[in-house]
Design a protein around this motif. Structure first.
Motif, mmCIF file in Angstrom:
data_model
loop_
_atom_site.group_PDB
_atom_site.id
_atom_site.type_symbol
_atom_site.label_atom_id
_atom_site.label_comp_id
_atom_site.label_asym_id
_atom_site.label_seq_id
_atom_site.Cartn_x
_atom_site.Cartn_y
_atom_site.Cartn_z
ATOM 1 N N GLY A 110 -8.979 0.518 9.220
ATOM 2 C CA GLY A 110 -9.485 -0.821 9.487
ATOM 3 C C GLY A 110 -8.431 -1.888 9.267
ATOM 4 N N ILE A 111 -7.513 -1.624 8.338
ATOM 5 C CA ILE A 111 -6.427 -2.566 8.054
ATOM 6 C C ILE A 111 -5.298 -2.415 9.062
ATOM 7 N N GLU A 112 -4.932 -1.159 9.363
ATOM 8 C CA GLU A 112 -3.790 -0.895 10.231
ATOM 9 C C GLU A 112 -4.040 0.369 11.062
ATOM 10 N N PRO A 113 -4.522 0.210 12.286
ATOM 11 C CA PRO A 113 -4.833 1.376 13.129
ATOM 12 C C PRO A 113 -3.603 2.157 13.584
ATOM 13 N N ARG A 114 -2.410 1.612 13.398
ATOM 14 C CA ARG A 114 -1.194 2.301 13.843
ATOM 15 C C ARG A 114 -0.686 3.331 12.831
ATOM 16 N N LEU A 115 -1.376 3.503 11.709
ATOM 17 C CA LEU A 115 -0.940 4.484 10.721
ATOM 18 C C LEU A 115 -1.016 5.900 11.292
ATOM 19 N N ALA A 116 -0.197 6.790 10.756
ATOM 20 C CA ALA A 116 -0.189 8.183 11.193
ATOM 21 C C ALA A 116 -1.559 8.817 10.955
ATOM 22 N N PRO A 117 -1.969 9.721 11.814
ATOM 23 C CA PRO A 117 -3.308 10.296 11.710
ATOM 24 C C PRO A 117 -3.548 11.154 10.472
ATOM 25 N N ASP A 118 -2.469 11.641 9.831
ATOM 26 C CA ASP A 118 -2.659 12.510 8.672
ATOM 27 C C ASP A 118 -2.648 11.769 7.341
ATOM 28 N N VAL A 119 -2.723 10.440 7.363
ATOM 29 C CA VAL A 119 -2.840 9.666 6.125
ATOM 30 C C VAL A 119 -4.220 9.924 5.512
ATOM 31 N N LYS A 120 -4.235 10.267 4.221
ATOM 32 C CA LYS A 120 -5.485 10.612 3.548
ATOM 33 C C LYS A 120 -6.085 9.441 2.766
ATOM 34 N N ALA A 121 -5.224 8.628 2.143
ATOM 35 C CA ALA A 121 -5.697 7.527 1.299
ATOM 36 C C ALA A 121 -4.516 6.599 1.031
ATOM 37 N N GLY A 122 -4.793 5.522 0.316
ATOM 38 C CA GLY A 122 -3.733 4.590 -0.023
ATOM 39 C C GLY A 122 -4.055 3.813 -1.278
ATOM 40 N N LEU A 123 -3.032 3.497 -2.045
ATOM 41 C CA LEU A 123 -3.185 2.695 -3.254
ATOM 42 C C LEU A 123 -2.663 1.291 -2.978
ATOM 43 N N ILE A 138 0.848 -1.185 0.000
ATOM 44 C CA ILE A 138 0.000 0.000 0.000
ATOM 45 C C ILE A 138 0.886 1.237 0.000
ATOM 46 N N TYR A 139 0.704 2.080 -1.019
ATOM 47 C CA TYR A 139 1.409 3.352 -1.095
ATOM 48 C C TYR A 139 0.505 4.413 -0.484
ATOM 49 N N LEU A 140 0.986 5.069 0.563
ATOM 50 C CA LEU A 140 0.173 5.997 1.332
ATOM 51 C C LEU A 140 0.200 7.398 0.744
ATOM 52 N N VAL A 141 -0.919 8.098 0.911
ATOM 53 C CA VAL A 141 -1.083 9.462 0.410
ATOM 54 C C VAL A 141 -1.270 10.398 1.602
ATOM 55 N N PHE A 142 -0.439 11.428 1.681
ATOM 56 C CA PHE A 142 -0.554 12.432 2.735
ATOM 57 C C PHE A 142 -1.029 13.778 2.197
ATOM 58 N N ASP A 143 -0.907 14.002 0.876
ATOM 59 C CA ASP A 143 -1.426 15.232 0.275
ATOM 60 C C ASP A 143 -1.833 14.951 -1.167
ATOM 61 N N GLU A 144 -2.507 15.910 -1.788
ATOM 62 C CA GLU A 144 -3.079 15.692 -3.108
ATOM 63 C C GLU A 144 -2.025 15.526 -4.195
ATOM 64 N N SER A 145 -0.859 16.120 -4.021
ATOM 65 C CA SER A 145 0.187 15.943 -5.030
ATOM 66 C C SER A 145 0.629 14.488 -5.104
ATOM 67 N N GLU A 146 0.661 13.813 -3.954
ATOM 68 C CA GLU A 146 1.018 12.390 -3.941
ATOM 69 C C GLU A 146 -0.070 11.556 -4.600
ATOM 70 N N ARG A 147 -1.306 11.940 -4.416
ATOM 71 C CA ARG A 147 -2.396 11.209 -5.071
ATOM 72 C C ARG A 147 -2.266 11.310 -6.592
ATOM 73 N N ALA A 148 -1.925 12.503 -7.075
ATOM 74 C CA ALA A 148 -1.773 12.691 -8.519
ATOM 75 C C ALA A 148 -0.654 11.805 -9.068
ATOM 76 N N ASP A 149 0.451 11.721 -8.326
ATOM 77 C CA ASP A 149 1.564 10.873 -8.770
ATOM 78 C C ASP A 149 1.142 9.402 -8.811
ATOM 79 N N LEU A 150 0.387 8.968 -7.811
ATOM 80 C CA LEU A 150 -0.048 7.574 -7.776
ATOM 81 C C LEU A 150 -1.095 7.284 -8.839
ATOM 82 N N ASP A 151 -1.906 8.285 -9.184
ATOM 83 C CA ASP A 151 -2.862 8.101 -10.287
ATOM 84 C C ASP A 151 -2.116 7.797 -11.587
ATOM 85 N N LYS A 152 -0.992 8.481 -11.801
ATOM 86 C CA LYS A 152 -0.186 8.208 -12.990
ATOM 87 C C LYS A 152 0.410 6.808 -12.923
ATOM 88 N N ALA A 153 0.844 6.420 -11.736
ATOM 89 C CA ALA A 153 1.426 5.085 -11.581
ATOM 90 C C ALA A 153 0.408 3.997 -11.886
#
Length: 254
Positions: free
Chosen positions: A141-154, A104-119
């Motif tokens: 639900g998968i991993e409750p220990r993730l940092a609180p500012d995680v927005k999404a994941g691929l 799972i590649y984690l997203v913390f801001d929208e620029s990272e989401r855009a990069d993962l959309d290309k991937a």
């Protein structure tokens, strides 16, 4: 290189090649040479895989973040990894942890989401691979220990991972089973005559050979005085932090 005169003289006996460096490349070269009837001697000053080869993360990601022109080569390498595992198992070598991994590649801001959309586009139509987006709640639900500012994941399915240290050691073991001689020594120089390498010098004595392969990684620049070649090596900064988390093991690779 072996000149034509020496090549003719060697027809009746196996070519003896010294491989300097017991990292993953040196061990793989020794294994492949032994498979082809060559007589390799693998020289390593420390334990096999004790340097860079045994410290990498062991991720086999043939598609993600790869230049499109290199993806066919990466996929073939990915296939060969699995074929090699089967070969080594048939030789009686131990397992080295080659296994599928859910990443799972984690997203913390929208620029990272855009990069993962290309991937994601790179995975379209690739048999055996798939991707899917998860929102923050699904990730928790998968991993409750993730940092609180995680927005999404691929989520990427189809990749594999390997224990890099074990992989290097098992390659060395497979090479020995096929006839490679392992020597624990520090190479201090070369024996040459008429512009050809005749052997290597170690603190344990000289070892004659028909050819030499240097598989010393970033230490290859040390060979320039022996070979009379300028071998530019540029360092690439990289850092890896390894942690042992409390609680159960991670079910995904984040």
């Amino acid at each position: 290189m072996v000149d034509q005169g020496r090549r003719k003289a060697l027809i009746s006996k196996p070519l003896h090649v010294i491989v300097v460096g017991g990292g993953v490349f040196g061990c793989a070269i020794s294994y492949q040479l032994a498979k082809r009837g060559v007589r390799p001697t693998l020289i390593e000053r420390d334990e096999f895989g004790s340097h860079a080869s045994g410290k990498n993360a062991g991720k086999l990601n043939p598609i993600y973040d790869a230049p499109s022109r290199l993806i066919p080569l990466a996929l073939e390498s990915f296939r060969l990894h699995q074929a090699l595992a089967a070969e080594l198992a048939e030789l009686g070598c131990e397992s080295y942890g080659l296994k599928p991994v859910r990443r799972i590649y984690l997203v913390f801001d929208e620029s990272e989401r855009a990069d993962l959309d290309k991937a994601c586009q790179s995975f379209q139509g690739m048999a055996g691979f798939s991707t899917a987006w998860l929102d923050a709640e699904e990730l928790r639900g998968i991993e409750p220990r993730l940092a609180p500012d995680v927005k999404a994941g691929l989520v990427v399915e189809g990749n594999m991972s390997v224990d890099s240290h074990a992989f290097t050691r098992v390659l060395a073991e497979g090479a020995v089973r096929l006839g490679t001689a392992n020597v624990r020594a520090h190479v201090a120089g070369l024996d040459t005559a008429d512009g050809m390498v005749k052997g290597v010098r170690t603190e344990r004595g000289d070892i004659a050979c028909d050819a030499v392969v240097f598989a010393t990684g970033p230490w290859v620049a040390q060979m320039r005085e022996w070979l009379g070649l300028e071998l530019p090596v540029e360092p690439v900064k990289g850092e890896m932090l390894r942690m042992r988390l409390p609680g159960e093991s991670l079910r995904y690779d984040f």
